[in-house]
Design an enzyme around this catalytic site. Structure first.
Site, PDB file in Angstrom:
ATOM      1  N   HIS A 213      46.924  35.629  46.209  1.00  0.00           N
ATOM      2  CA  HIS A 213      48.187  34.910  46.355  1.00  0.00           C
ATOM      3  C   HIS A 213      48.467  34.520  47.804  1.00  0.00           C
ATOM      4  O   HIS A 213      49.238  33.595  48.053  1.00  0.00           O
ATOM      5  CB  HIS A 213      49.346  35.760  45.797  1.00  0.00           C
ATOM      6  CG  HIS A 213      49.447  35.679  44.305  1.00  0.00           C
ATOM      7  ND1 HIS A 213      48.531  36.269  43.475  1.00  0.00           N
ATOM      8  CD2 HIS A 213      50.352  35.076  43.487  1.00  0.00           C
ATOM      9  CE1 HIS A 213      48.867  36.032  42.214  1.00  0.00           C
ATOM     10  NE2 HIS A 213      49.963  35.311  42.191  1.00  0.00           N
ATOM     11  N   ASP A 242      44.492  30.725  29.904  1.00  0.00           N
ATOM     12  CA  ASP A 242      43.982  32.088  29.929  1.00  0.00           C
ATOM     13  C   ASP A 242      44.085  32.743  28.552  1.00  0.00           C
ATOM     14  O   ASP A 242      43.165  33.464  28.134  1.00  0.00           O
ATOM     15  CB  ASP A 242      44.759  32.933  30.949  1.00  0.00           C
ATOM     16  CG  ASP A 242      44.271  32.706  32.374  1.00  0.00           C
ATOM     17  OD1 ASP A 242      43.177  32.144  32.543  1.00  0.00           O
ATOM     18  OD2 ASP A 242      45.003  33.074  33.316  1.00  0.00           O
ATOM     19  N   GLU A 285      21.824  51.822  31.774  1.00  0.00           N
ATOM     20  CA  GLU A 285      22.499  50.780  31.005  1.00  0.00           C
ATOM     21  C   GLU A 285      22.055  49.404  31.498  1.00  0.00           C
ATOM     22  O   GLU A 285      21.635  49.245  32.653  1.00  0.00           O
ATOM     23  CB  GLU A 285      24.017  50.916  31.152  1.00  0.00           C
ATOM     24  CG  GLU A 285      24.614  52.101  30.410  1.00  0.00           C
ATOM     25  CD  GLU A 285      24.750  51.844  28.923  1.00  0.00           C
ATOM     26  OE1 GLU A 285      23.719  51.696  28.249  1.00  0.00           O
ATOM     27  OE2 GLU A 285      25.882  51.777  28.423  1.00  0.00           O
TER      28      GLU A 285
END
Length: 429
Positions: A213, A242, A285
């Site tokens: 921001h 979104d 993973e």
């Protein structure tokens, strides 16, 4: 005192004493956003969605999990079989980790493609990398908790890497284990840290949004905001965008949860941890596989010279340095990229090399998933991973600066408005 006039008396009363509604207004309705953002900018909000899901499901799972070496595996099975909707919570959490990494990887590659790591957004990029490092640590710690074969042996292999550190390596490993092997103290501290780190990530995300921001969002044109013509309010234009992205994402995410919940996992982790039986092929993973390939790419001893003298480096130490270096080098990317143009949209040469870099990372991931003795197009994966590792560092440290200096870029629009508005006949003439 806020400059927003609230009609609701309750909202007005609260806001005069704690301007939370004004803060939300300035962060959404009043936040000027570039008008040319595309759907690649959805992945920031998707990452936040994943984080919230992971924290909520993790809290509920912790209520039924037992962090003890003799009971952890059985407690996970109890969650799956006896706890109401425990199977759903676990599959949401396990697959959520993979979805989180997919979203973050796409988010990072988008930043690299559009130059969102460049000035004045360096701090935004650094905080993003800090979030990524915290995610990697959290993911590793969480992978150990089911206490299956891959959990146990993955923890053993990864923690043993720290033994490569000269002089203090063995002491560091003993400290990580809480003893002289991966056992109950290890599981206890891993559970504690796994529960803590998501809240650290949440704090880093808050700083990330604050930095965003301050400097405002980058955009596909890579042009800074110059006037109100270049912007539109974040709400409702981008909130609706979104929400659409989140809806599509949830369809894909829940498809894995309900129809292929173990697709991204490893079957050996459904076998209880056994220190006496080593799995034939230990793999982490999938989201660690490129770094695992870099770690295994070093197979010979080396001697290097630094100002303090000559030093002997084992393959293990070289692999550890390269693995961590693969992330550390990304912190220097704002200065390694020497081009005056941010977006790859106007950088034809950089755009081609960017996609080569993406393919190279995928090749590293493939090499990390397979045995080094396997082959790809008749070439041993050990050699493939060595070439891919060399290119990874060469792209970031050599090609990126050279392309920035030598590339002839396309003409960049004068403003965001000019990039999205068709020129009039008078302007064309």
């Amino acid at each position: 005192m806020s400059d927003v006039q609230w009609k609701n008396p309750v909202v007005k009363w609260v806001d005069e004493r704690l301007p939370v509604f004004s803060l939300m207004h300035h962060s959404t309705v009043g936040y000027p956003t570039p008008k040319n953002l595309n759907y690649w900018w959805n992945f920031g909000s998707l990452a936040l969605t994943c984080l919230i899901i992971m924290i909520v499901t993790g809290i509920f799972l912790a209520m039924s999990y037992t962090p003890h070496a003799s009971m952890a595996f059985d407690s996970v099975e109890r969650i799956m079989r006896d706890v109401n909707y425990g199977w759903l919570l676990r599959y949401l959490h396990a697959n959520g980790a993979s979805m989180f990494f997919i979203v973050v990887y796409i988010h990072m590659f988008r930043n690299m493609y559009y130059g969102s790591y460049r000035a004045p957004r360096e701090m935004l990029w650094f905080l993003g990398l800090a979030i990524y490092l915290a995610m990697m640590a959290t993911g590793f710690l969480g992978y150990v908790l089911p206490w299956g074969q891959m959990s146990f042996w993955g923890a053993t292999v990864i923690t043993n890497l720290f033994s490569a550190i000269p002089l203090v390596g063995d002491d560091v490993v003993t400290w990580l284990w809480g003893g002289f092997s991966v056992d109950n103290p290890t599981l206890n501290r891993f559970f504690s840290l796994h529960y803590l780190l998501p809240f650290v990530i949440f704090a880093l995300v808050a700083l990330h949004l604050w930095a965003l921001h301050v400097v405002k969002s980058n955009n596909p044109a890579g042009v800074e905001i110059k006037s109100e013509e270049d912007t539109i309010p974040f709400h409702p234009y981008y909130t609706i965008k979104d929400l659409y992205g989140i809806a599509i994402f949830m369809i894909i995410y829940l498809a894995f949860v309900f129809w292929a919940p173990n697709f991204l996992g490893h079957p050996d982790n459904y076998i209880e941890a056994n220190p006496m039986v080593t799995p034939p092929h230990i793999v982490p993973e999938w989201y660690y596989l490129p770094f695992y390939a870099i770690l295994r790419a070093f197979t010979a001893d080396a001697i290097i010279y630094i100002p303090f003298g000559w030093f002997f480096i084992t393959p293990k130490l070289a692999g550890v340095i390269a693995m961590f270096g693969a992330i550390i080098v990304l912190f220097f990317l704002p200065w390694l990229d020497t081009s005056k143009v941010l977006s790859a949209k106007y950088r034809p040469v950089f755009k081609q090399f960017f996609w080569i870099f993406v393919i190279n990372v995928l090749i590293l991931g493939y090499c990390g998933a397979k045995s080094p003795t396997d082959t790809l197009f008749g070439i041993k994966l050990e050699i493939v991973s060595q070439v891919a590792t060399f290119y990874y560092f060469a792209h970031l440290m050599v090609l990126t600066p050279l392309i920035g200096w030598m590339e002839k870029t396309r003409e960049v629009p004068n403003s965001i408005a000019a990039a999205v508005t068709k020129p009039t006949k008078t302007e064309e003439a």
